[in-house]
Design a protein around this motif. Structure first.
Motif, PDB file in Angstrom:
ATOM      1  N   GLY A 168       6.697  44.219  79.904  1.00 18.18           N
ATOM      2  CA  GLY A 168       6.330  44.251  81.315  1.00 18.18           C
ATOM      3  C   GLY A 168       7.487  44.015  82.254  1.00 18.18           C
ATOM      4  O   GLY A 168       7.303  44.092  83.479  1.00 18.18           O
ATOM      5  N   ALA A 169       8.697  43.725  81.749  1.00 21.59           N
ATOM      6  CA  ALA A 169       9.844  43.480  82.621  1.00 21.59           C
ATOM      7  C   ALA A 169      10.340  44.765  83.281  1.00 21.59           C
ATOM      8  O   ALA A 169      11.029  44.709  84.305  1.00 21.59           O
ATOM      9  CB  ALA A 169      10.986  42.820  81.842  1.00 21.59           C
ATOM     10  N   VAL A 170      10.026  45.908  82.727  1.00 23.10           N
ATOM     11  CA  VAL A 170      10.342  47.209  83.324  1.00 23.10           C
ATOM     12  C   VAL A 170       9.032  47.986  83.411  1.00 23.10           C
ATOM     13  O   VAL A 170       8.378  48.220  82.389  1.00 23.10           O
ATOM     14  CB  VAL A 170      11.388  47.982  82.507  1.00 23.10           C
ATOM     15  N   ALA A 171       8.652  48.344  84.624  1.00 24.51           N
ATOM     16  CA  ALA A 171       7.422  49.106  84.854  1.00 24.51           C
ATOM     17  C   ALA A 171       7.771  50.438  85.489  1.00 24.51           C
ATOM     18  O   ALA A 171       8.562  50.499  86.440  1.00 24.51           O
ATOM     19  CB  ALA A 171       6.459  48.321  85.744  1.00 24.51           C
ATOM     20  N   VAL A 172       7.193  51.510  84.971  1.00 23.37           N
ATOM     21  CA  VAL A 172       7.455  52.865  85.469  1.00 23.37           C
ATOM     22  C   VAL A 172       6.113  53.510  85.791  1.00 23.37           C
ATOM     23  O   VAL A 172       5.215  53.534  84.942  1.00 23.37           O
ATOM     24  CB  VAL A 172       8.215  53.706  84.422  1.00 23.37           C
ATOM     25  N   PHE A 173       5.974  54.007  87.010  1.00 25.00           N
ATOM     26  CA  PHE A 173       4.720  54.649  87.397  1.00 25.00           C
ATOM     27  C   PHE A 173       4.989  55.683  88.482  1.00 25.00           C
ATOM     28  O   PHE A 173       6.059  55.682  89.109  1.00 25.00           O
ATOM     29  CB  PHE A 173       3.700  53.613  87.892  1.00 25.00           C
ATOM     30  N   ARG A 174       4.008  56.557  88.705  1.00 23.53           N
ATOM     31  CA  ARG A 174       4.108  57.572  89.736  1.00 23.53           C
ATOM     32  C   ARG A 174       3.316  57.106  90.950  1.00 23.53           C
ATOM     33  O   ARG A 174       2.191  56.605  90.829  1.00 23.53           O
ATOM     34  CB  ARG A 174       3.546  58.899  89.224  1.00 23.53           C
TER      35      ARG A 174
END
Length: 441
Positions: A168-174
């Motif tokens: 969860g330390a890096v989150a990627v979303f549109r």
């Protein structure tokens, strides 16, 4: 007084240790308003000059801007997708970055919960930690897997869409027509930490997705110039009609709905709309999470402070238990060695003196005097003062004042009572035992 000091000194030492640790941590943690913090203009410990040099070495154009409005205008000056790097998202004007070219990428460094609320992005803070930790990717993202373990785990995020890496330390979303990447720690971007673990590969890969990086270098609260009309996205040949996808600026707590511009198959990041890297399904962001309780007051407190308060409470409880009186009757135990009677007497006397137990001491002296008197006079052990006085031929009032007098109010009263008891016992036992009634002398 000494007992109070024994309890206060360890507590004071622990308080000083915790306070010193908090001060050192606050001094060592860089602030967003420090002009050297993640700036591409120089190579310092907390700056980002090394990262900018590595991007330029790969042919990526790095342009620095000191206001959000300038960066957004530069992004919309052409139709090509760009990477907007938010080194200090808490200070940036997140409301004005919604109009970017289609397919652009935003990389935000350690945004707080308040910054996420202002941005309208579908992400929340799940956990925060005292220091940055190293974690493995544990996801299907190519950039993260190429980098391997990286020092990014200081803040963990939840997102209702997209995917997460590094627990969860890096989150990627549109979001709308651009992509957002949240990185939970500034350490991988800093000049003094970029060479550690897989930090360099990760951050260079995140910022090198397009040929141009707009580096937003702001160190004070950035506020956009008020506009009489809501901003509208720039029309490009690759972007749908804004009238079909844009309904004006977002209000707090709202986010853009999926406008259909991207479909799930075209998403450049794996897992969009599916369970994320932690196995949480879409929409499972608040309920059952591992973060802080939903109480706003508790959420406003740092987890390190809550942990410290709990630790202090446990320490105080342990000290209270250690200093409390022992319950239950005294237990007789055999002495490991013979102790002279004089030493035992002096030891008991010092204990009574230390406890200021004058009444208990006087009761012991009276009991010993009664035992000697009744034994010498041939009376029953439970004989009262009147019987002792008659048998010894002494005034009843005199014997009663000595054997049944009031409790000692001070040390001098105790000494006086002990002296009278000693004289009474000596006077009675120094004379022959008087005959009982009916006996002849």
């Amino acid at each position: 007084m000494k007992r109070w000091l024994r309890a206060a000194i360890p507590f004071a030492a622990l308080t000083a240790l915790i306070t010193g640790t908090l001060i050192v941590h606050a001094v060592e943690t860089p602030d967003d308003d420090d002009p050297e913090y993640l700036t591409p203009q120089q190579v310092q410990q907390i700056s980002g000059g090394t990262l900018a040099e590595r991007l330029r070495a790969r042919g990526i154009a790095v342009d620095r801007f000191t206001s959000t409005e300038q960066a957004v205008k530069a992004a919309n000056s052409g139709s090509a997708a760009v990477t907007l790097f938010l080194a200090t998202p808490d200070l940036a004007d997140l409301e004005s970055i919604r109009s970017l070219p289609a397919g652009s990428t935003i990389v935000a460094v350690n945004p707080s919960a308040s910054a996420l609320r202002r941005s309208g992005w579908p992400a929340t803070v799940a956990n925060t930690y005292w220091n940055t930790g190293v974690a493995a990717p544990i996801c299907g993202d190519k950039i993260a897997n190429d980098a391997g373990p990286a020092a990014v785990r200081k803040t963990e995020y939840r997102t209702s869409r997209g995917s997460v890496c590094y627990n969860g330390a890096v989150a990627v979303f549109r979001h709308s027509w651009y992509n957002v990447t949240l990185v939970g720690s500034p350490d991988p971007f800093r000049d003094d930490r970029i060479a550690e673990h897989g930090n360099a590969t990760l951050v260079v890969g995140l910022l090198a997705q397009h040929q141009r990086v707009l580096w937003l270098d702001v160190h004070e609260r950035d506020r956009a110039t008020p506009s009489p009309t809501p901003p509208t996205p720039t029309r490009t040949r690759d972007r749908p009609d804004p009238d079909d996808t844009y309904d004006g600026p977002l209000r707090p707590g709202e986010s853009y709905a999926d406008d259909g511009y991207y479909d799930d198959e075209a998403s450049p990041y794996p897992g969009d709309g599916e369970a994320d890297g932690d196995g949480r399904a879409e929409g499972d962001s608040e309920a059952g999470g591992g973060g802080l309780p939903s109480d706003p007051l508790v959420q406003s407190l740092p987890p390190a402070l809550i942990t410290t308060l709990i630790l202090l409470a446990l320490i105080l409880l342990a000290l209270a238990i250690a200093a409390a009186r022992r319950l239950g009757a005294p237990v007789a135990e055999p002495l490991p060695s013979k102790v002279p009677a004089n030493e035992t007497m002096l030891g008991h006397a010092r204990l009574y003196q230390r406890a200021r137990a004058r009444d208990s001491s006087l009761d012991i002296l009276r009991a010993a005097a009664r035992r000697k008197l009744t034994t010498h006079l041939g009376l029953a052990p439970h004989a009262d003062s009147e019987q002792i006085a008659h048998r010894a031929g002494l005034p009843v009032r005199y014997v009663r004042d000595i054997l049944d007098r009031d409790s000692a109010g001070s040390n001098s009263d105790l000494v006086e009572a002990a002296t009278l008891l000693q004289h009474l016992v000596r006077d009675v036992t120094s004379t022959p035992t008087p005959p009982h009634e009916g006996e002849q002398s």
